[in-house]
Design a protein around this motif. Structure first.
Motif, PDB file in Angstrom:
ATOM      1  N   TYR A 205       0.946  -1.241   0.135  1.00  0.00           N
ATOM      2  CA  TYR A 205      -0.043   0.123  -0.014  1.00  0.00           C
ATOM      3  C   TYR A 205       0.865   1.290   0.095  1.00  0.00           C
ATOM      4  O   TYR A 205       0.527   2.130  -0.737  1.00  0.00           O
ATOM      5  CB  TYR A 205      -0.978  -0.090   1.329  1.00  0.00           C
ATOM      6  CG  TYR A 205      -1.902   1.203   1.393  1.00  0.00           C
ATOM      7  CD1 TYR A 205      -2.843   1.369   0.607  1.00  0.00           C
ATOM      8  CD2 TYR A 205      -1.768   2.076   2.540  1.00  0.00           C
ATOM      9  CE1 TYR A 205      -3.512   2.640   0.401  1.00  0.00           C
ATOM     10  CE2 TYR A 205      -2.679   2.984   2.601  1.00  0.00           C
ATOM     11  CZ  TYR A 205      -3.763   3.353   1.540  1.00  0.00           C
ATOM     12  OH  TYR A 205      -4.351   4.329   1.611  1.00  0.00           O
ATOM     13  N   ASP A 211      -3.040   6.521   5.408  1.00  0.00           N
ATOM     14  CA  ASP A 211      -3.404   5.626   6.207  1.00  0.00           C
ATOM     15  C   ASP A 211      -3.808   6.479   7.684  1.00  0.00           C
ATOM     16  O   ASP A 211      -4.745   6.372   8.353  1.00  0.00           O
ATOM     17  CB  ASP A 211      -2.472   4.824   6.563  1.00  0.00           C
ATOM     18  CG  ASP A 211      -2.900   3.349   6.796  1.00  0.00           C
ATOM     19  OD1 ASP A 211      -4.138   3.066   6.458  1.00  0.00           O
ATOM     20  OD2 ASP A 211      -2.302   2.330   7.192  1.00  0.00           O
ATOM     21  N   VAL A 241      -7.654   0.946   0.767  1.00  0.00           N
ATOM     22  CA  VAL A 241      -6.437   0.013   0.746  1.00  0.00           C
ATOM     23  C   VAL A 241      -6.567  -0.991  -0.270  1.00  0.00           C
ATOM     24  O   VAL A 241      -5.609  -1.410  -1.019  1.00  0.00           O
ATOM     25  CB  VAL A 241      -6.331  -0.277   2.246  1.00  0.00           C
ATOM     26  CG1 VAL A 241      -5.009  -1.368   2.379  1.00  0.00           C
ATOM     27  CG2 VAL A 241      -6.101   0.686   3.379  1.00  0.00           C
ATOM     28  N   VAL A 245      -4.068  -2.117  -3.238  1.00  0.00           N
ATOM     29  CA  VAL A 245      -3.382  -3.043  -3.139  1.00  0.00           C
ATOM     30  C   VAL A 245      -3.668  -3.926  -4.334  1.00  0.00           C
ATOM     31  O   VAL A 245      -2.481  -4.667  -4.966  1.00  0.00           O
ATOM     32  CB  VAL A 245      -3.586  -3.987  -1.972  1.00  0.00           C
ATOM     33  CG1 VAL A 245      -2.978  -5.190  -1.819  1.00  0.00           C
ATOM     34  CG2 VAL A 245      -3.029  -3.275  -0.637  1.00  0.00           C
TER      35      VAL A 245
END
Length: 252
Positions: A205, A211, A241, A245
């Motif tokens: 990520y 985050d 996320v 990813v």
């Protein structure tokens, strides 16, 4: 969240990390070793399915660790289907232990698809937990969430392991705050059993600042007493996320 925010950002290390998924062999940590030690002890005692294991207090004394540490290891074995917790009675062996080895469940290759499966599982659970946490979010609980995020902010430029632990502590704390013991234990089991995958998610990520912002948004909603918003912020966080990813894994 804008469509631009959802675009995966280039990261030099991503190709190397994705390639490492096929060969990485994470070392067992202290929790892994204690779990295996427990299995070894139960084997030595000759316990069979249906037998009650020693008490948490006895096991804590045997291994010279805190009772909570033993409980966490037992929950990992429960999540693997090896133990049966019976309220008011004790913990019992559920499956034969003769061929069980759990000290390092990641001795083979890490499967990229498991990373996405793990995020999907968390997406099913964590928005609901964030919603429930609002109801129980008293000053002390909110102060603890704030403390965890402050430590995480101080670790944004630090080691991956430290930051990952703090980020997961935040998610665990919300699960505990929800008051749902079953879902809370489910979260603990997911994060314990897939620790290597969680670390790889952080590295693939590779957006620490985003985050941190999204964790703060979840906390703000909980502090503000807005259950629907807390659930929405948690869902957007995990979905973002997953999007990044997946894009990076598929590109390599």
């Amino acid at each position: 969240m804008t469509s631009m925010d959802m675009e995966p950002k280039p990261a030099e290390a991503v190709p190397r990390l994705v390639s490492a998924l096929r060969t990485i062999r994470p070392r067992p940590n202290a929790a892994d070793e204690l779990t295996q030690d427990l299995i070894d002890l139960l084997k030595q005692e000759g316990l069979q399915p249906g037998d009650r294991i020693p008490s948490v207090t006895a096991l804590a004394g045997r291994f010279a660790v805190a009772p909570q540490t033993i409980r966490e290891a037992l929950r990992r074995l429960q999540a693997l289907g090896l133990l049966d917790f019976r309220h008011g009675s004790g913990v019992y062996v559920r499956e034969p232990l003769a061929r069980v080895i759990v000290s390092n469940p990641y001795t083979g290759q890490l499967d990229p698809d498991v990373l996405l499966d793990l995020i999907d599982a968390r997406l099913l659970i964590e928005p609901h937990l964030a919603c429930l946490a609002v109801v129980r979010g008293g000053p002390d609980a909110i102060a603890e969430l704030e403390r965890i995020l402050d430590l995480a902010d101080q670790s944004l430029e630090g080691q991956d392991e430290t930051l990952s632990d703090l980020n997961l502590d935040f998610h665990r704390a919300i699960a505990r705050l929800s008051g749902n013991k079953v879902l809370g234990q489910t979260m603990d089991s997911l994060l314990d059993l897939y620790a290597a995958e969680q670390m790889m998610i952080l590295q693939v990520y590779d957006n620490r600042e985003r985050d941190a912002r999204e964790h703060r948004a979840v906390l703000t909603a909980i502090r503000g007493g807005r259950p629907d918003l807390a659930a929405e912020q948690m869902r957007e966080h995990l979905t973002g996320v997953r999007t990044v990813v997946e894009a990076r894994l598929r590109a390599h």
